[in-house]
Write a protein that holds these residues in place. Structure first.
Motif, PDB file in Angstrom:
ATOM      1  N   VAL A  57      13.558   7.449   3.913  1.00 32.42           N
ATOM      2  CA  VAL A  57      13.613   8.549   2.958  1.00 32.42           C
ATOM      3  C   VAL A  57      12.284   9.268   2.756  1.00 32.42           C
ATOM      4  CG1 VAL A  57      13.370   6.984   0.984  1.00 32.42           C
ATOM      5  CG2 VAL A  57      14.364   9.222   0.639  1.00 32.42           C
ATOM      6  N   VAL A  58      11.201   8.529   2.625  1.00 36.88           N
ATOM      7  CA  VAL A  58       9.926   9.176   2.302  1.00 36.88           C
ATOM      8  C   VAL A  58       9.450  10.026   3.476  1.00 36.88           C
ATOM      9  CG1 VAL A  58       7.594   8.800   1.465  1.00 36.88           C
ATOM     10  CG2 VAL A  58       9.382   7.195   0.841  1.00 36.88           C
ATOM     11  N   LYS A  80       4.516  14.133  -6.712  1.00 40.05           N
ATOM     12  CA  LYS A  80       4.869  15.454  -6.182  1.00 40.05           C
ATOM     13  C   LYS A  80       6.327  15.745  -6.477  1.00 40.05           C
ATOM     14  CE  LYS A  80       5.745  17.509  -1.695  1.00 40.05           C
ATOM     15  NZ  LYS A  80       5.605  17.379  -0.252  1.00 40.05           N
ATOM     16  N   ARG A 112      11.734  13.202   3.834  1.00 46.97           N
ATOM     17  CA  ARG A 112      11.470  14.282   2.883  1.00 46.97           C
ATOM     18  C   ARG A 112      10.107  14.915   3.130  1.00 46.97           C
ATOM     19  NH1 ARG A 112      15.175  11.609  -1.666  1.00 46.97           N
ATOM     20  NH2 ARG A 112      17.038  12.397  -0.629  1.00 46.97           N
ATOM     21  N   SER A 113       9.136  14.095   3.552  1.00 46.48           N
ATOM     22  CA  SER A 113       7.824  14.667   3.858  1.00 46.48           C
ATOM     23  C   SER A 113       7.928  15.632   5.030  1.00 46.48           C
ATOM     24  CB  SER A 113       6.823  13.566   4.217  1.00 46.48           C
ATOM     25  OG  SER A 113       6.629  12.705   3.141  1.00 46.48           O
ATOM     26  N   ASP A 130      12.017  12.553  -6.073  1.00 46.21           N
ATOM     27  CA  ASP A 130      12.981  12.115  -5.062  1.00 46.21           C
ATOM     28  C   ASP A 130      12.313  11.495  -3.834  1.00 46.21           C
ATOM     29  OD1 ASP A 130      12.123  14.299  -3.622  1.00 46.21           O
ATOM     30  OD2 ASP A 130      14.090  15.221  -3.399  1.00 46.21           O
ATOM     31  N   PHE A 131      10.984  11.339  -3.885  1.00 51.46           N
ATOM     32  CA  PHE A 131      10.313  10.568  -2.848  1.00 51.46           C
ATOM     33  C   PHE A 131      10.415   9.069  -3.136  1.00 51.46           C
ATOM     34  CE2 PHE A 131       8.726  14.575  -1.479  1.00 51.46           C
ATOM     35  CZ  PHE A 131       8.346  14.398  -0.167  1.00 51.46           C
ATOM     36  N   PHE A 132      11.114   8.718  -4.215  1.00 50.75           N
ATOM     37  CA  PHE A 132      11.327   7.296  -4.514  1.00 50.75           C
ATOM     38  C   PHE A 132      12.136   6.668  -3.380  1.00 50.75           C
ATOM     39  CE2 PHE A 132      13.963   3.860  -6.139  1.00 50.75           C
ATOM     40  CZ  PHE A 132      12.989   3.043  -6.695  1.00 50.75           C
ATOM     41  N   ASP A 133      11.652   5.536  -2.924  1.00 48.37           N
ATOM     42  CA  ASP A 133      12.291   4.850  -1.803  1.00 48.37           C
ATOM     43  C   ASP A 133      12.981   3.591  -2.331  1.00 48.37           C
ATOM     44  OD1 ASP A 133      12.993   3.579   0.504  1.00 48.37           O
ATOM     45  OD2 ASP A 133      11.029   3.759   1.459  1.00 48.37           O
ATOM     46  N   GLU A 177       0.130  10.911   3.857  1.00 47.46           N
ATOM     47  CA  GLU A 177       1.030  12.063   3.860  1.00 47.46           C
ATOM     48  C   GLU A 177       2.321  11.780   4.618  1.00 47.46           C
ATOM     49  OE1 GLU A 177       0.422  14.904   2.206  1.00 47.46           O
ATOM     50  OE2 GLU A 177      -1.535  14.296   1.479  1.00 47.46           O
ATOM     51  N   GLU A 178       2.508  10.551   5.048  1.00 52.22           N
ATOM     52  CA  GLU A 178       3.733  10.141   5.739  1.00 52.22           C
ATOM     53  C   GLU A 178       4.025  10.998   6.972  1.00 52.22           C
ATOM     54  OE1 GLU A 178       6.540   7.872   5.041  1.00 52.22           O
ATOM     55  OE2 GLU A 178       5.299   6.717   3.667  1.00 52.22           O
ATOM     56  N   SER A 184       9.637  18.849   4.069  1.00 51.46           N
ATOM     57  CA  SER A 184       8.806  19.774   3.287  1.00 51.46           C
ATOM     58  C   SER A 184       7.784  20.465   4.179  1.00 51.46           C
ATOM     59  CB  SER A 184       8.141  19.057   2.109  1.00 51.46           C
ATOM     60  OG  SER A 184       7.121  18.213   2.571  1.00 51.46           O
ATOM     61  N   ASP A 232       0.140   4.795  -2.196  1.00 53.72           N
ATOM     62  CA  ASP A 232       0.520   5.929  -1.335  1.00 53.72           C
ATOM     63  C   ASP A 232       1.787   6.591  -1.849  1.00 53.72           C
ATOM     64  OD1 ASP A 232      -1.575   5.221   0.193  1.00 53.72           O
ATOM     65  OD2 ASP A 232      -0.447   4.718   2.004  1.00 53.72           O
ATOM     66  N   ARG A 260       1.591   8.768  -5.137  1.00 51.43           N
ATOM     67  CA  ARG A 260       1.110  10.143  -4.953  1.00 51.43           C
ATOM     68  C   ARG A 260       2.273  11.069  -4.583  1.00 51.43           C
ATOM     69  NH1 ARG A 260      -1.597  11.860  -0.520  1.00 51.43           N
ATOM     70  NH2 ARG A 260      -2.788  13.659  -1.191  1.00 51.43           N
ATOM     71  N   LEU A 261       3.144  10.566  -3.705  1.00 48.84           N
ATOM     72  CA  LEU A 261       4.273  11.386  -3.274  1.00 48.84           C
ATOM     73  C   LEU A 261       5.307  11.520  -4.395  1.00 48.84           C
ATOM     74  CD1 LEU A 261       4.544   9.882   0.301  1.00 48.84           C
ATOM     75  CD2 LEU A 261       3.697  12.139  -0.289  1.00 48.84           C
ATOM     76  N   GLU A 302      -0.710   7.679   6.748  1.00 52.57           N
ATOM     77  CA  GLU A 302       0.051   6.958   5.726  1.00 52.57           C
ATOM     78  C   GLU A 302       0.047   7.689   4.393  1.00 52.57           C
ATOM     79  OE1 GLU A 302      -1.058   2.802   5.650  1.00 52.57           O
ATOM     80  OE2 GLU A 302      -1.483   2.852   7.785  1.00 52.57           O
ATOM     81  N   LYS A 330       0.839  -1.203   0.000  1.00 56.09           N
ATOM     82  CA  LYS A 330       0.000   0.000   0.000  1.00 56.09           C
ATOM     83  C   LYS A 330       0.871   1.248   0.000  1.00 56.09           C
ATOM     84  CE  LYS A 330      -3.101   2.649   2.977  1.00 56.09           C
ATOM     85  NZ  LYS A 330      -2.076   3.524   3.559  1.00 56.09           N
ATOM     86  N   GLN A 331       1.858   1.242   0.904  1.00 56.25           N
ATOM     87  CA  GLN A 331       2.710   2.425   1.002  1.00 56.25           C
ATOM     88  C   GLN A 331       3.657   2.551  -0.181  1.00 56.25           C
ATOM     89  OE1 GLN A 331       3.825   2.287   5.330  1.00 56.25           O
ATOM     90  NE2 GLN A 331       4.814   4.151   4.624  1.00 56.25           N
TER      91      GLN A 331
END
Lengths: 407, 539
Positions: free
Chosen positions: B401-402, A51, B405-406, A54-57, B433-434, B409, A44, A47-48, B431, A39-40
């Motif tokens: 990382v996620v 944006k 960065r969240s 660089d939100f790639f994990d 918006e982390e 920001s 989830d 979506r990030l 979850e 899911k994350q």
């Protein structure tokens, strides 16, 4: 009046209502706390990533692409595809460590290894060699390597089978895959035996490359796409030029050709997709429709436990293999719980995944040991390796069991 | 108890917060009173567009000039609240290209960079834009997060000695002959009246300033113009999209944080309705109809919610659309205007010019109390904006990382203060918006959070696609843990949070949003048994 009433978004992840059942069914999330779960990592995370890329994990590499999340999803979200596509789009672009290159290029490595099969097979079984591979290439030393065959399936076919196939009134094309070609030509021979018994000749494709599943999971997307294009060309020639259905004996190859090509490699296969089929399903249908009949010789009792590979589960085709096994006189079939064996293609070969891989498979191994079966059957070659390495039972393809009992 | 200050600021929007900061930086003892939470009025109910001024260039030169100046300053002092996306003004076949040359000329006159670009280049830069576009101009538009901006101003004001009282509503302006000497306010938490005294009282109540001034018998005629917006579930565009034509309805699509929003409409509303914003089906239709001309995929993209704000425009004529009125700043010294000493009103303007408004108001306060300090808010970075994103990122390497960065920001360099030493603190509350447990704890400790809705404004808890489905109960648990209240109150807070989420979903409740809200209802009503509480709360 509402403008959105009859519209469906192209962004499949919008259908996610966050019920989280995918993460409950994820075999990796259950044993590896470093993996954020489908899911994350999927809807989830997407979506990030929209944006900011660089939100790639990097933890997305822990996804072994089993697609059990997609099977579980009640909202029809293609979670596994989202994760794999994110790896393609946002992930490290030059992920070609020697190890990944070797594991991914099943075709190349297979053609290099088969001429020297006795030497290679002996070497990779030696402790010092495995120790070296562990240290130098990060391929876990505990992993038992599949053996290479003495000579490929295709060379056998050309020398001993091709001419005879022409004689059959009906014909079918066969995508044999790397495993049959380099590791287990016997399975290909088994298929020929069965199809011939039903009055079908078996043709090879004009040109066959590895389906590319291992290239995709090891980050070699461009190569995967090139090979996919070659395969689709050959499949089109067979399907459209010669009106031949294309059957395969590997559930993962089938799944890749049918679904991963359009979803991950963005290659449209809609014109031929329905004509690419798993051999067990093809056979089951022929028999059910009364178009063919099999005669058996050997009817000694055999207890078979069937393991449903993940990609088989995703296609929803486990039923056909199971029912086909049940048609064999003397065979008693138990269906094992549908759960991942942990190998995930090349995933379990990697040193960093070994523990996770074995932890995922543990419940399955326990069930196999307790089943009282003589033999395990499954349609996936990597599941076979994993089961044979991790349990006391032999594991074979359903068609091998079937062929060995034919009259 | 010391209840005497140099200045009392009424209103916790961006302007009020900006004045509190400006005053405290100049050594003025300030008290800010806000009847609800910070940024609940027009500040938190707009596009979140960091205007380049281009939108006003043709019709309102003065506003355009103010915008581009403040735009450049905000990028420096509020870097963590701002995203420098740039924007496109696209001309569609129905608009023609005549307006484009007028527009570009007006932008240049106002000092706004405006580059005419090839339509193909425009589509390459922003693939979601309408492919039928015939012209495009690139301008330095951006995105600003009003909640973060206001919160950082408040944080800095407090650090410099200002006192901030939220949920404290001014009921009366205390008057001594021709002078306002303080206020009587009602504390909504303690349920009691308190009196505060100051040499100057500033009315920074936005649209509510009309009513505040009336308490002193002074008329400030406001023109309440409602603007409705729609929030889409994810980012559709990465550049701000505008129509290159005279400002009209639904012609700006802004990529804000994880979402995109289209707006606005403009309709006059009676003053007694400003606390009662309802989105009509016609408004939703109009936003979608016009919105898909900017980006066709809006026709199919999932909508998260709809909301509306009221523009605090000062009425200068009877224009029913509220659009030809200048967005200019209005600073009223009631001593000279109405013969009432110790009372000033700052209004008009817009989020973009909040800092300038604060500077003007503080300059006037200084004059009145004899303070000679110069304004420093144009150069001094806000808390959170003193280090670059990359530097902060390096410092927080050990965090996933996620999440890292969240949180950066959202909090800029203050993100390093989020405790992440235990795996529990790294677990997620929200979850979508982390938002981690550590981040919620940080917000509860440092950012003046009184309830779940406040927490949402500080952290984005509940602002993602699930709209609180998974996070609301977790956040409620954390709040209860930190500040033990009775179970009934905690549940009431949870219910009011969920109802607030539902209010925004109701106007667009179809498709996956409806499906998700049904699931959410099932979770909270059937599994958690919240329906009883809801009925009790309703009574």
């Amino acid at each position: 009046m509402n403008i959105q009433q009859n519209s469906v978004s192209e962004n499949n992840f919008e259908q996610c209502i966050k019920c989280t059942i995918c993460t409950v069914y994820c075999p990796v999330a259950a044993v590896n706390p470093d993996y954020p779960g489908p899911k994350q990592a999927g809807p989830d995370g997407e979506r990030l990533r929209l944006k900011r890329p660089d939100f790639f994990d990097n933890a997305l590499k822990y996804c072994m692409n089993c697609k059990r999340c997609e099977v579980a999803c009640p909202s029809n979200v293609r979670i596994g595809d989202i994760i794999q596509s994110a790896r393609i789009k946002y992930g490290p672009q030059h992920n070609t460590s020697l190890r990944n290159f070797v594991l991914a290029n099943t075709d190349l490595v297979g053609s290099l290894a088969t001429p020297f099969a006795p030497v290679v097979n002996t070497a990779v079984a030696l402790k010092p060699v495995r120790f070296m591979m562990d240290k130098v290439m990060a391929i876990d030393h505990r992993r038992v390597f599949p053996k290479y065959a003495h000579g490929t399936f295709t060379s056998w076919y050309r020398k001993h089978a091709a001419a005879a196939q022409e004689a059959y009134p009906k014909q079918v094309a066969y995508f044999h895959g790397c495993y049959v070609n380099y590791n287990n030509p016997q399975l290909g021979k088994d298929l020929l035996k069965i199809m011939n018994a039903l009055g079908y000749g078996v043709q090879l494709l004009d040109k066959e490359k590895c389906c590319g599943v291992a290239l995709i999971s090891n980050g070699l997307y461009k190569q995967a796409r090139r090979q996919a294009q070659t395969n689709l060309r050959s499949i089109r020639t067979s399907v459209k030029g010669r009106d031949l259905d294309v059957i395969t004996t590997s559930s993962t190859c089938t799944f890749t050709l049918r679904d991963e090509y359009p979803h991950l490699l963005e290659l449209d296969n809609a014109d031929v997709r329905d004509r690419i089929e798993l051999a067990t399903r093809y056979l089951y249908r022929l028999i059910q429709e009364g178009k063919a009949q099999l005669k058996f010789k050997d009817t000694t009792p055999l207890r078979v436990a069937y393991h449903t590979p993940c990609h088989m589960e995703k296609m929803g085709w486990g039923y056909y293999s199971i029912e086909l096994l049940r048609m064999i006189p003397g065979v008693e079939v138990t269906v094992l719980d549908s759960q991942c064996c942990g190998i995930g293609g090349t995933y379990g070969f990697k040193k960093e995944n070994y523990e996770v891989s074995q932890a995922i498979g543990a419940p399955l191994f326990r069930q196999i040991e307790a089943s009282g079966a003589d033999i395990v059957a499954t349609d996936c070659e990597t599941c076979k390796w994993q089961i044979e390495m991790s349990t006391s039972k032999p594991c074979e393809h359903p068609l091998h069991i079937l062929a060995s009992r034919l009259a | 108890m010391n209840n005497t200050y140099d200045v009392i600021i009424i209103g916790g929007g961006a302007t009020g917060a900006g004045i509190a900061r400006d005053c405290s930086l100049r050594g003025i003892k300030a008290l800010l009173l806000e009847r609800s939470d910070i940024s609940t009025g027009a500040t938190g109910r707009n596009h979140g567009l960091l205007h380049s001024g281009a939108r006003y260039a043709v019709t309102d030169h003065e506003s355009a000039v103010e915008c581009i100046r403040e735009n450049k300053k905000k990028k420096k002092i509020a870097a963590h609240c701002v995203e420098e996306t740039d924007g496109l003004f696209i001309s569609l076949p129905e608009d023609g290209l005549e307006y484009q040359s007028v527009f570009v000329e007006a932008c240049r006159r106002a000092g706004i960079r405006a580059d005419v670009i090839d339509p193909k280049e425009a589509l390459r830069l922003e693939p979601s834009a309408n492919p039928a576009l015939v012209g495009a101009v690139r301008v330095p538009d951006g995105v600003v997060d009003p909640f973060r901006l206001t919160s950082s101003n408040i944080l800095d004001a407090r650090m410099h000695g200002a006192e901030i009282r939220t949920y404290t509503e001014v009921m009366e302006l205390l008057r001594e002959q021709d002078r306002i000497i303080g206020v009587r306010a009602y504390d909504h938490h303690k349920h009691c009246d308190e009196k505060f005294y100051a040499r100057v009282v500033v009315n920074a109540g936005g649209i509510w300033g009309h009513g505040i001034a009336a308490k002193a018998g002074i008329t400030v005629n406001m023109l309440p113009a409602k603007g409705a917006l729609l929030i889409f579930g994810h980012r559709v565009n990465n550049l701000v999209l505008n129509r290159c034509r005279k400002p009209a309805d639904a012609d700006i699509l802004v990529p804000g944080d994880t979402i995109s929003l289209i707006g606005t409409t403009s309709s006059k509303v009676p003053y007694d309705q400003i606390d009662n914003m309802i989105i009509t089906p016609d408004e939703v239709d109009l936003l979608l109809r016009e919105g898909q001309k900017l980006a066709p995929q809006l026709a199919t993209t999932r909508i998260l919610r709809a909301y509306a704000g009221v523009r605090p425009l000062v009425a200068s004529d009877d224009d029913p659309s509220g659009r030809t009125v200048s967005r200019g700043i209005v600073l009223l010294d009631h001593a000279t205007r109405d013969g009432m000493e110790g009372f000033i009103t700052i209004t008009g303007g817009k989020l973009m010019t909040y800092r300038l408004m604060a500077e003007w108001a503080t300059d006037l306060i200084c004059k009145k109390i004899g303070n000679n300090e110069k304004c420093r808010t144009a150069e001094t970075p806000l808390p959170g904006s003193t280090e670059s994103r990359e530097e902060v990122d390096r410092k927080m390497r050990s965090k996933p990382v996620v999440q890292r960065r969240s949180s950066i920001s959202r909090h800029g360099d203050l993100a390093v203060k989020i405790d992440s030493r235990t795996s529990i603190q790294n677990s997620l509350v929200c979850e979508c918006e982390e938002v981690s447990i550590g981040e919620v704890e940080y917000a509860l400790e440092n950012l003046e959070v009184n309830n779940l809705v406040d927490l949402r404004r500080r952290t984005r808890v509940g602002m993602g696609t699930c709209q609180g489905e998974l996070c609301a109960c977790r956040a409620a648990g954390l709040m209860g843990h930190r500040n033990p209240v009775c179970a009934r109150k905690a549940k009431e807070d949870l219910v009011s949070f969920l109802n607030e989420r539902w209010k925004g979903m109701a106007p667009i409740a179809w498709g996956d949003t409806l499906r998700e809200s049904e699931y959410m209802t099932w979770v909270y009503e059937s599994v958690c048994g919240l329906s009883d509480e809801e009925n009790r709360a309703a009574k």
